[in-house]
Design a protein around this motif. Structure first.
Motif, PDB file in Angstrom:
ATOM      1  N   SER A  42      24.353   9.144 -26.428  1.00  0.00           N
ATOM      2  CA  SER A  42      24.998   9.364 -25.133  1.00  0.00           C
ATOM      3  C   SER A  42      23.992   9.200 -24.002  1.00  0.00           C
ATOM      4  CB  SER A  42      25.599  10.769 -25.076  1.00  0.00           C
ATOM      5  OG  SER A  42      24.561  11.744 -25.020  1.00  0.00           O
ATOM      6  N   ARG A  43      24.528   8.998 -22.816  1.00  0.00           N
ATOM      7  CA  ARG A  43      23.688   8.926 -21.621  1.00  0.00           C
ATOM      8  C   ARG A  43      22.941  10.240 -21.431  1.00  0.00           C
ATOM      9  NH1 ARG A  43      26.854   7.518 -16.209  1.00  0.00           N
ATOM     10  NH2 ARG A  43      27.911   9.415 -16.864  1.00  0.00           N
ATOM     11  N   GLU A  44      23.601  11.359 -21.744  1.00  0.00           N
ATOM     12  CA  GLU A  44      22.975  12.668 -21.585  1.00  0.00           C
ATOM     13  C   GLU A  44      21.806  12.845 -22.553  1.00  0.00           C
ATOM     14  OE1 GLU A  44      26.952  12.604 -19.912  1.00  0.00           O
ATOM     15  OE2 GLU A  44      26.240  12.118 -21.935  1.00  0.00           O
ATOM     16  N   THR A  45      21.975  12.364 -23.780  1.00  0.00           N
ATOM     17  CA  THR A  45      20.883  12.455 -24.748  1.00  0.00           C
ATOM     18  C   THR A  45      19.700  11.619 -24.298  1.00  0.00           C
ATOM     19  OG1 THR A  45      22.368  12.900 -26.605  1.00  0.00           O
ATOM     20  CG2 THR A  45      20.216  11.968 -27.130  1.00  0.00           C
ATOM     21  N   ARG A  81      28.962   1.087 -22.117  1.00  0.00           N
ATOM     22  CA  ARG A  81      27.931   2.043 -22.490  1.00  0.00           C
ATOM     23  C   ARG A  81      26.552   1.522 -22.112  1.00  0.00           C
ATOM     24  NH1 ARG A  81      29.352   5.556 -26.670  1.00  0.00           N
ATOM     25  NH2 ARG A  81      27.221   6.368 -26.531  1.00  0.00           N
TER      26      ARG A  81
END
Length: 232
Positions: A42-45, A81
């Protein structure tokens, strides 16, 4: 050899990343879901890992297990993504897709490379499933940003692929063979002497950095053992 070899370690989260850097990793491959052999995080990861370490990060671009990019809808989802990750600051990537004949899926690869807009990227172990490795290299030779092939030399791992890896290392600099060989996939410490003697200078570990298995985090001590072996 005087040149320091690149050590790339798979990281699933910030804890992995910190341990890998502490052990001497030069670069991380960021993935999620190793049960599917590594998918796009993910972008957050990515953001959490980027804030935790200051070494290079290569982000996997793959939404489903295997080496097919899927249909147009699947590719569009992966492109979205990719753009999200670029917007978050990701600037190095890992990708690789094959068509039904076992050649590079140029529609998918070229679309992704266009979205990367000049970023450096690795063509991953899809090459180990290709019908003709040399033909895939020629297909990809002129694409911007390609600087690495992650390969075991065989779909079955480095044990079986070692002769292929040594042969490809000997062709370094020939057309299609300019990108760096990054060896990974069943790689063991006892493989290193022959590969280093052949001029290979980049190595990729996943499970080897986790002596307690994929349910446990990266071990800084395990990474340090690989760093010492490469530096020795």
């Amino acid at each position: 050899m005087s040149k320091r070899a690149v050590l790339e370690v798979i990281a699933l989260d910030a804890e992995d990343a910190v341990a890998a850097q502490a052990g001497g990793a030069d670069r991380l491959e960021l993935v999620t879901d190793m049960a599917a052999d590594g998918l796009t995080p993910s972008r957050e990861t990515f953001a959490a890992i980027r804030s935790a370490v200051d070494i290079s990060l290569r982000v996997m671009l793959r939404l489903t297990d295997g080496f097919s990019a899927g249909d147009e809808r699947d590719l569009d989802a992966l492109l979205r993504r990719t753009r999200e990750l670029r917007g978050e600051g990701a600037d190095e990537f890992v990708l690789g897709f094959l068509d039904e004949a076992g050649g590079a899926d140029m529609t998918a690869v070229e679309a992704l490379v266009d979205a990367l807009d000049g970023c450096r990227w690795t063509f991953h172990r899809a090459i180990d499933r290709a019908a003709d490795r040399d033909a895939v290299r020629k297909q990809l030779a002129d694409l911007p940003g390609l600087d690495t092939y992650l390969t075991a030399g065989s779909a079955d791992g480095v044990d079986d692929g070692l002769p292929t890896l040594l042969a490809e290392a000997a062709r370094r600099g020939e057309p299609g063979y300019e990108p760096q060989l990054l060896i990974g996939g069943g790689l063991r410490l006892d493989h290193l002497p022959r590969l280093r003697a052949a001029g290979v200078d980049a190595f990729h570990i996943g499970g080897a950095a986790r002596p307690d298995g994929w349910s446990a985090p990266v071990s800084a001590a395990a990474v340090a053992q690989w760093r010492a072996a490469l530096d020795g």
